[in-house]
Design a protein around this motif. Structure first.
Motif, PDB file in Angstrom:
ATOM      1  N   ASP A 140       5.329   1.777   2.703  1.00 51.52           N
ATOM      2  CA  ASP A 140       4.691   3.096   2.802  1.00 51.52           C
ATOM      3  C   ASP A 140       5.611   4.178   2.232  1.00 51.52           C
ATOM      4  N   GLU A 158      -2.391   5.568  11.299  1.00 51.63           N
ATOM      5  CA  GLU A 158      -1.122   6.150  10.860  1.00 51.63           C
ATOM      6  C   GLU A 158      -1.302   7.609  10.458  1.00 51.63           C
ATOM      7  N   ASP A 179      -1.493   5.796  -0.728  1.00 52.30           N
ATOM      8  CA  ASP A 179      -1.147   5.892   0.704  1.00 52.30           C
ATOM      9  C   ASP A 179      -2.317   5.457   1.567  1.00 52.30           C
ATOM     10  N   ASP A 180      -2.453   4.213   2.015  1.00 55.57           N
ATOM     11  CA  ASP A 180      -1.439   3.203   1.804  1.00 55.57           C
ATOM     12  C   ASP A 180      -2.116   1.904   1.361  1.00 55.57           C
TER      13      ASP A 180
END
Ligand SMILES: [Zn+2]
Length: 456
Positions: free
Chosen positions: A183, A156, A122-123
């Motif tokens: 994702d 994010e 991730d990610d």
């Protein structure tokens, strides 16, 4: 056929591709912690340089927070946008890691080789699957089979504060035919997946006040209204005996599954006993007549996340409290309207209040669900391409959580999103000892090459 040469190139280049991922993983780009601001910047620089080496015109674009990486590659065929994020979650508790989270290592485990590091899944690992597919394609054919825009975010994991303003300001530049978002995960190690449903989220907090101060239950008990009793009655009435939610109009916009999707989900072999058994449970507790997968992917929920009121300390105190409060969240599906549900929920609570009680509400976010139209040709083409790479046929799956970016592409850019990823449930994202299976990485790269071929 031209795809075979690309796939062969991916296979021979895998060690180098892994090394490149390791380089990116060594940069501790923790977006939420200001101490790592320069590292986030460095990760963006690394990606700019890497994409430029592929001939992608790439820039680091400033935002009030961490920079965006935006790159364009001209080409014939459809215009595809690729989204991923280069920031990672914090690593605490550090003592639970087997090694330095930013000193990545290939490890052999009983379930195969894994890349162990923060961000491996991730990610960074996920986003590099796409970059590596492009690299192999370019190496074999000299150019890519489509026009590409790369859009890589660095916030994010800290709520994406700059994302919507950036997308709005640069909408004309980012608009494309299809946004590929990497994702999400596989259904399991045999079944690849395109996530086509994301649940929305509505948060509500309510506080009920009865008497204007805490009272002695010997002196007032019986005569005075108890707000905990009132709150409990309201909470208990939010579901009926079959598990359905009783708020008026709540199910407006909740779709039934198509027979095709129902059959697909049936075929996934999801084991509710194991799923619940893993957390010490045995019975699905949602709506009667729904499968456990429906309950977590395609049905809405109403859950009480916390209750407070009265005396909760050690020992015992015969208090009759002045206030009681609860935090309640709703997972939403289909076209359920979060604001309408908020209004109806608040009205229902008001209607249930006895004399002498008052209620105060505060809202905690309201986002609709995402549902993507799988009838458009790219969906079936991508699904077929994934099925060609993995042991079993690819599935359209739901995701019980929320991925707001997918909705933003549709709403702000008018670009349909497609969520494809290769993470596994045991990747321990956001947790200590995060890993990405080498298989996810390798077959992920191969999957993208197949998808690029299919979509072009
Ligand atoms: Zn992520």
């Amino acid at each position: 056929m031209s795809l075979d040469a690309v796939l062969a190139r991916i296979d021979t280049d895998l060690p180098q591709a892994t090394d490149r991922l390791m380089e990116l993983l060594r940069i501790p780009s923790i977006s939420t912690d200001p101490a790592y601001k320069a590292d986030c910047d460095r990760a963006a620089d690394w990606l700019v340089a890497d994409l430029q080496s592929l001939g992608v015109k790439t820039e680091k674009r400033p935002t009030p927070g961490h920079p965006m990486v935006v790159g364009h590659l001209d080409g014939d065929g459809p215009h595809l946008l690729f989204y991923g994020h280069y920031d990672v979650q914090p690593v605490d508790p550090l003592e639970l890691w087997d090694r330095d989270p930013f000193d990545p290592e290939l490890q052999d485990t009983p379930r195969g080789r894994v890349i162990r590091a923060r961000g491996a899944s991730d990610d960074k690992g996920q986003l590099m699957t796409f970059v590596e597919a492009c690299r192999a394609w370019k190496a074999v054919h000299g150019s890519l089979p489509c026009r590409l825009t790369f859009f890589l975010e660095g916030e994010e994991e800290s709520g994406s504060p700059s994302l919507v303003p950036f997308m709005e300001e640069n909408a004309a530049e980012l608009k494309s035919d299809l946004a590929l978002i990497c994702d999400t995960g596989l259904f399991d190690s045999r079944v690849p997946a395109i996530t086509t449903m994301l649940r929305g989220l509505l948060g509500e907090e309510l506080t009920i006040t009865g008497p204007d101060k805490d009272l002695h239950s010997g002196m007032y008990g019986g005569a005075a209204i108890n707000p905990i009793r009132v709150l409990s009655r309201i909470i208990a009435s939010l579901h009926d005996d079959t598990g359905r939610i009783t708020i008026p109009g709540f199910y407006d916009g909740v779709p039934e599954l198509s027979q095709e999707l129902r059959d697909q989900w049936q075929g996934l072999g999801f084991d509710p006993d194991r799923f619940l058994g893993d957390v010490g449970l045995s019975q699905p507790a949602g709506e009667q007549g729904r499968s456990a997968l429906e309950m977590i992917w395609s049905r809405p929920t109403c859950e009480v996340n916390g209750i407070t009121g009265g005396y909760t300390g050690a020992g015992f105190k015969t208090v009759l409290p002045s206030k009681a409060s609860a935090k309640i969240s709703f997972r939403l599906v289909g076209t359920q309207d979060p604001l309408k549900i908020r209004e109806n929920f608040r009205q229902m609570v008001q209607d249930m209040l006895p004399p002498d009680c008052a209620v105060e509400f505060s809202g905690h976010g309201a986002g609709p669900a995402g549902m993507f139209d799988t009838s458009s040709p790219p969906y079936e083409l991508a699904r077929q391409a994934l099925s060609d790479e993995w042991p079993d046929e690819a599935a359209y799956i739901g995701c019980g959580g929320s991925i707001p970016i997918a909705g933003h592409f549709a709403e702000i850019l008018g670009t349909p999103p497609m969520l494809i990823g290769f993470g596994k449930d045991d990747d321990q994202i956001h947790s200590p000892n995060e890993k990405y299976d080498l298989e996810s990485f390798h077959k992920g790269i191969r999957s993208w090459a197949r998808i690029l071929a299919a979509l072009s």
